[in-house]
Write a protein that holds these residues in place. Structure first.
Motif, PDB file in Angstrom:
ATOM      1  N   PRO A 290       1.003  -1.277   0.004  1.00  0.00           N
ATOM      2  CA  PRO A 290      -0.108  -0.040   0.145  1.00  0.00           C
ATOM      3  C   PRO A 290       0.810   1.310  -0.029  1.00  0.00           C
ATOM      4  CG  PRO A 290       0.216  -0.788   2.146  1.00  0.00           C
ATOM      5  CD  PRO A 290       0.942  -1.940   1.429  1.00  0.00           C
ATOM      6  N   PRO A 291       0.326   2.384  -0.248  1.00  0.00           N
ATOM      7  CA  PRO A 291       1.198   3.511  -0.043  1.00  0.00           C
ATOM      8  C   PRO A 291       1.534   3.870   1.246  1.00  0.00           C
ATOM      9  CG  PRO A 291      -0.970   3.984  -1.261  1.00  0.00           C
ATOM     10  CD  PRO A 291      -1.129   2.794  -1.011  1.00  0.00           C
ATOM     11  N   VAL A 292       2.765   4.415   1.471  1.00  0.00           N
ATOM     12  CA  VAL A 292       3.317   4.761   2.760  1.00  0.00           C
ATOM     13  C   VAL A 292       2.587   5.728   3.243  1.00  0.00           C
ATOM     14  CG1 VAL A 292       5.266   5.181   4.069  1.00  0.00           C
ATOM     15  CG2 VAL A 292       5.502   3.526   2.071  1.00  0.00           C
ATOM     16  N   THR A 293       1.790   5.704   4.257  1.00  0.00           N
ATOM     17  CA  THR A 293       1.209   6.829   5.100  1.00  0.00           C
ATOM     18  C   THR A 293       1.991   7.663   6.107  1.00  0.00           C
ATOM     19  OG1 THR A 293       0.396   5.571   6.767  1.00  0.00           O
ATOM     20  CG2 THR A 293      -1.114   5.426   4.772  1.00  0.00           C
ATOM     21  N   ARG A 294       1.655   8.694   6.330  1.00  0.00           N
ATOM     22  CA  ARG A 294       2.442   9.597   7.288  1.00  0.00           C
ATOM     23  C   ARG A 294       2.524   8.772   8.636  1.00  0.00           C
ATOM     24  NH1 ARG A 294       1.047  13.415  11.257  1.00  0.00           N
ATOM     25  NH2 ARG A 294       2.655  14.872  11.598  1.00  0.00           N
ATOM     26  N   ALA A 295       1.235   8.057   9.030  1.00  0.00           N
ATOM     27  CA  ALA A 295       1.529   7.470  10.248  1.00  0.00           C
ATOM     28  C   ALA A 295       2.392   6.461  10.349  1.00  0.00           C
ATOM     29  CB  ALA A 295       0.086   6.879  10.579  1.00  0.00           C
ATOM     30  N   ALA A 296       2.380   5.605   9.095  1.00  0.00           N
ATOM     31  CA  ALA A 296       3.313   4.439   9.158  1.00  0.00           C
ATOM     32  C   ALA A 296       4.831   4.977   8.793  1.00  0.00           C
ATOM     33  CB  ALA A 296       2.943   3.691   7.816  1.00  0.00           C
ATOM     34  N   TRP A 297       4.859   6.131   8.427  1.00  0.00           N
ATOM     35  CA  TRP A 297       6.244   6.665   8.253  1.00  0.00           C
ATOM     36  C   TRP A 297       6.829   6.990   9.536  1.00  0.00           C
ATOM     37  CZ3 TRP A 297      10.587   7.229   5.311  1.00  0.00           C
ATOM     38  CH2 TRP A 297      11.475   8.241   5.455  1.00  0.00           C
ATOM     39  N   LEU A 298       6.054   7.783  10.353  1.00  0.00           N
ATOM     40  CA  LEU A 298       6.367   8.185  11.699  1.00  0.00           C
ATOM     41  C   LEU A 298       6.767   7.021  12.549  1.00  0.00           C
ATOM     42  CD1 LEU A 298       4.178  11.283  12.206  1.00  0.00           C
ATOM     43  CD2 LEU A 298       6.658  11.052  11.472  1.00  0.00           C
ATOM     44  N   ASP A 299       5.884   5.968  12.455  1.00  0.00           N
ATOM     45  CA  ASP A 299       6.127   4.642  13.196  1.00  0.00           C
ATOM     46  C   ASP A 299       7.467   4.071  12.767  1.00  0.00           C
ATOM     47  OD1 ASP A 299       3.737   5.336  14.642  1.00  0.00           O
ATOM     48  OD2 ASP A 299       2.556   3.721  13.557  1.00  0.00           O
ATOM     49  N   GLY A 300       7.689   4.232  11.705  1.00  0.00           N
ATOM     50  CA  GLY A 300       8.954   3.358  11.277  1.00  0.00           C
ATOM     51  C   GLY A 300      10.359   4.225  11.531  1.00  0.00           C
ATOM     52  N   LEU A 301      10.091   5.451  12.071  1.00  0.00           N
ATOM     53  CA  LEU A 301      11.259   5.946  12.498  1.00  0.00           C
ATOM     54  C   LEU A 301      11.994   5.468  13.655  1.00  0.00           C
ATOM     55  CD1 LEU A 301      10.349   9.657  11.799  1.00  0.00           C
ATOM     56  CD2 LEU A 301      11.577   8.325  10.415  1.00  0.00           C
ATOM     57  N   GLY A 302      11.359   4.400  14.331  1.00  0.00           N
ATOM     58  CA  GLY A 302      11.869   3.919  15.552  1.00  0.00           C
ATOM     59  C   GLY A 302      13.161   3.153  15.262  1.00  0.00           C
ATOM     60  N   ALA A 303      13.169   1.982  15.184  1.00  0.00           N
ATOM     61  CA  ALA A 303      14.177   1.053  14.651  1.00  0.00           C
ATOM     62  C   ALA A 303      13.927  -0.250  14.032  1.00  0.00           C
ATOM     63  CB  ALA A 303      14.897   0.705  16.009  1.00  0.00           C
ATOM     64  N   PRO A 304      13.404  -0.209  12.619  1.00  0.00           N
ATOM     65  CA  PRO A 304      13.121  -1.230  11.919  1.00  0.00           C
ATOM     66  C   PRO A 304      14.339  -2.251  12.047  1.00  0.00           C
ATOM     67  CG  PRO A 304      12.498   0.650  10.540  1.00  0.00           C
ATOM     68  CD  PRO A 304      13.404   1.274  11.742  1.00  0.00           C
ATOM     69  N   GLU A 305      14.080  -3.356  11.846  1.00  0.00           N
ATOM     70  CA  GLU A 305      15.173  -4.640  11.892  1.00  0.00           C
ATOM     71  C   GLU A 305      16.080  -4.123  10.731  1.00  0.00           C
ATOM     72  OE1 GLU A 305      13.640  -8.585  14.029  1.00  0.00           O
ATOM     73  OE2 GLU A 305      12.911  -8.188  12.096  1.00  0.00           O
ATOM     74  N   SER A 306      17.337  -4.594  11.130  1.00  0.00           N
ATOM     75  CA  SER A 306      18.366  -4.409   9.976  1.00  0.00           C
ATOM     76  C   SER A 306      18.423  -5.546   9.160  1.00  0.00           C
ATOM     77  CB  SER A 306      19.703  -3.974  10.751  1.00  0.00           C
ATOM     78  OG  SER A 306      20.144  -4.985  11.510  1.00  0.00           O
ATOM     79  N   THR A 307      19.446  -5.290   8.137  1.00  0.00           N
ATOM     80  CA  THR A 307      19.757  -6.478   7.180  1.00  0.00           C
ATOM     81  C   THR A 307      20.386  -7.572   7.943  1.00  0.00           C
ATOM     82  OG1 THR A 307      19.849  -5.250   5.404  1.00  0.00           O
ATOM     83  CG2 THR A 307      21.338  -7.364   5.500  1.00  0.00           C
ATOM     84  N   ALA A 308      21.476  -7.503   9.141  1.00  0.00           N
ATOM     85  CA  ALA A 308      22.114  -8.356   9.696  1.00  0.00           C
ATOM     86  C   ALA A 308      21.209  -9.150  10.616  1.00  0.00           C
ATOM     87  CB  ALA A 308      23.166  -7.731  10.522  1.00  0.00           C
ATOM     88  N   VAL A 309      20.035  -8.450  11.231  1.00  0.00           N
ATOM     89  CA  VAL A 309      19.293  -9.190  12.123  1.00  0.00           C
ATOM     90  C   VAL A 309      18.446 -10.138  11.594  1.00  0.00           C
ATOM     91  CG1 VAL A 309      17.233  -8.930  13.727  1.00  0.00           C
ATOM     92  CG2 VAL A 309      19.019  -7.396  14.033  1.00  0.00           C
ATOM     93  N   VAL A 310      17.794  -9.817  10.360  1.00  0.00           N
ATOM     94  CA  VAL A 310      16.952 -10.614   9.536  1.00  0.00           C
ATOM     95  C   VAL A 310      17.846 -11.662   8.649  1.00  0.00           C
ATOM     96  CG1 VAL A 310      15.423 -10.666   7.603  1.00  0.00           C
ATOM     97  CG2 VAL A 310      15.438  -8.666   9.180  1.00  0.00           C
ATOM     98  N   ALA A 311      19.063 -11.343   8.273  1.00  0.00           N
ATOM     99  CA  ALA A 311      19.791 -12.367   7.614  1.00  0.00           C
ATOM    100  C   ALA A 311      20.344 -13.383   8.626  1.00  0.00           C
ATOM    101  CB  ALA A 311      21.221 -11.734   7.267  1.00  0.00           C
ATOM    102  N   GLU A 312      20.333 -13.324   9.952  1.00  0.00           N
ATOM    103  CA  GLU A 312      20.609 -14.238  10.961  1.00  0.00           C
ATOM    104  C   GLU A 312      19.407 -15.336  10.947  1.00  0.00           C
ATOM    105  OE1 GLU A 312      21.669 -13.496  14.681  1.00  0.00           O
ATOM    106  OE2 GLU A 312      23.414 -11.874  14.326  1.00  0.00           O
ATOM    107  N   ARG A 313      18.329 -14.552  10.944  1.00  0.00           N
ATOM    108  CA  ARG A 313      17.056 -15.673  10.866  1.00  0.00           C
ATOM    109  C   ARG A 313      17.105 -16.191   9.557  1.00  0.00           C
ATOM    110  NH1 ARG A 313      13.948 -11.239  13.013  1.00  0.00           N
ATOM    111  NH2 ARG A 313      12.933 -11.017  10.950  1.00  0.00           N
ATOM    112  N   VAL A 314      17.297 -15.739   8.333  1.00  0.00           N
ATOM    113  CA  VAL A 314      17.167 -16.498   7.051  1.00  0.00           C
ATOM    114  C   VAL A 314      18.723 -17.625   7.405  1.00  0.00           C
ATOM    115  CG1 VAL A 314      18.104 -16.194   4.740  1.00  0.00           C
ATOM    116  CG2 VAL A 314      16.355 -14.525   5.797  1.00  0.00           C
ATOM    117  N   ALA A 315      19.473 -17.198   7.844  1.00  0.00           N
ATOM    118  CA  ALA A 315      20.498 -18.372   7.933  1.00  0.00           C
ATOM    119  C   ALA A 315      20.140 -19.515   8.763  1.00  0.00           C
ATOM    120  CB  ALA A 315      21.893 -17.841   8.567  1.00  0.00           C
ATOM    121  N   ARG A 316      19.363 -19.353   9.843  1.00  0.00           N
ATOM    122  CA  ARG A 316      18.769 -20.409  10.795  1.00  0.00           C
ATOM    123  C   ARG A 316      17.969 -21.314   9.970  1.00  0.00           C
ATOM    124  NH1 ARG A 316      19.047 -16.534  14.975  1.00  0.00           N
ATOM    125  NH2 ARG A 316      16.986 -16.143  14.490  1.00  0.00           N
TER     126      ARG A 316
END
Length: 406
Positions: A290-316
């Motif tokens: 969907p289009p990225v809304t203003r609320a979603a943009w502001l909520d995402g300014l926290g700390a979305p998971e990085s590539t390194a974190v997700v890549a660990e789950r992918v490796a497992r």
């Protein structure tokens, strides 16, 4: 000297110029029992990737003559340290697209093809560009295989003779069939699909590609290799790439989504029909962004998971799939044939009830049913389960039957 292999292009002035395809040529020489090769200096680092062969580098014919006469022997080339890998785009840069981030993670864990649909600015390209960073580094065998393809194609950077990370190919929608699959009027060269071997082939604005060009992908994606026939001969290249398609919902591509669309229903159907059913049937994951809304943009300014974190789950998850597939030639859930899914990796019927009803209604083809099961196994591996449950099957079915670009 009878075991010496000479590679290079001789200029009229006596200089020896670099050529394409040195790595596969040296590998073939090694398999034939040759232990010494002479190559142009420009190709020395690439040739030295083959450990069991001594590499002699030169710049001109005079040096070769002196070496053969024994007056000035060539000094064996010593391979230096490989350059550091450039940083990859971080998944943490993508905000407000929970479903898209989940789909990219699942695609990486199981090697599944992916279709992203959404308006401009929804993050389709950003997600696709971050998929290679979630894939594990290439092992030695795969790295040499991918490097050899890029050597033949002439796209191997001289400062980075060995490809150690999954590649990312993103041809323009004006690309021809030869550019996408491979070919050429003279020497047969691999196309973007083959250069994306063990990596990602991203087709942005997929409906803008000629339909005939897109449909040529169907057989190579199934077989994992492509054979190109020409009058002068034939060449076969591996092409086990992950396909990522991206498309706008309609020709006007309104950033506000359906509410601001100016296209008629006929125009929308005509636009969407450029992607054939048989091609989309081979895509496991289909996700609406969907289009990225203003609320979603502001909520995402926290700390979305990085590539390194997700890549660990992918490796497992990949390790779990590897243990389950031990004793076969398969490595990923996306490669498991349908018969093996039904006979060896059986999911309880109670967990499959939703998928079976979709098959009965005609929402799923038999091929689509198998693909839902493959994705369910990937979701199970990500969740740390030994067998998929109803939740994994339901999520896999949802990713298959989403209202993509409708």
């Amino acid at each position: 000297m009878d075991r010496l292999v000479l590679l290079g292009e001789l200029g009229l002035d006596g200089s020896v110029r670099g050529i394409r395809g040195v790595l596969p040529a040296v590998l073939a020489a090694a398999r034939a029992g040759h232990d010494q090769v002479v190559v142009p200096a420009a190709n020395a680092a690439e040739a030295a990737l083959v450990d069991r062969v001594q590499v002699l580098a030169l710049d001109n014919l005079t040096q070769l003559v002196a070496h053969l006469e024994g007056t000035t022997p060539l000094v064996p080339y010593e391979r230096g340290a490989l350059p550091a890998e450039p940083p990859v785009p971080d998944l943490g840069d993508v905000v407000g697209q929970t479903a898209g981030r989940r789909a990219v993670e699942v695609a990486a864990a199981g090697g599944h093809h992916l279709y992203l649909a959404g308006p401009p600015g929804a993050g389709k390209t950003m997600l696709a560009e971050r998929l290679p960073g979630l894939l594990p580094p290439l092992d030695e065998e795969a790295a040499l295989e991918v490097t050899a393809i890029h050597s033949i194609a002439g796209t191997l950077p001289p400062e980075a003779p060995l490809v150690t990370r999954p590649t990312f190919e993103a041809p323009h929608h004006s690309a021809t069939m030869a550019a996408l699959i491979g070919g050429g009027s003279g020497q047969i060269r691999p196309g973007a699909l083959c250069r994306a071997h063990r990596g990602v082939l991203f087709l942005d604005e997929a409906p803008e590609f000629p339909r005939a060009v897109l449909d040529t992908l169907r057989q190579p994606l199934e077989r994992g290799q492509v054979t190109i026939q020409r009058a002068a001969g034939a060449a076969t290249f591996p092409c086990r790439a992950q396909l990522v398609l991206a498309a706008n919902p309609c020709p006007c591509a309104s950033a506000a989504g359906d509410s601001a669309c100016t296209c008629s229903p006929l125009e929308r159907r005509r636009y969407q029909s450029r992607l054939s059913g048989p091609l989309l049937d081979r895509v496991d994951l289909r996700v609406d962004l969907p289009p990225v809304t203003r609320a979603a943009w502001l909520d995402g300014l926290g700390a979305p998971e990085s590539t390194a974190v997700v890549a660990e789950r992918v490796a497992r998850a990949r390790a779990a799939a590897g243990e389950r597939l031990a004793g076969t030639e398969l490595r990923l859930n996306s490669e498991v044939p349908g018969r093996m899914l039904r006979e060896r990796f059986v999911i309880p019927r109670a967990s499959l009830s939703l998928a079976e009803r979709a098959l009965e209604r005609g929402s799923l083809s038999v091929r689509g049913f198998d693909r839902v099961i493959r994705v369910a196994w990937t979701l199970s591996d990500l969740a740390g389960r030994t067998v998929p449950g109803p939740d994994q099957v339901a999520e896999a079915l949802g990713m298959r039957l989403q209202r993509v670009a409708a």
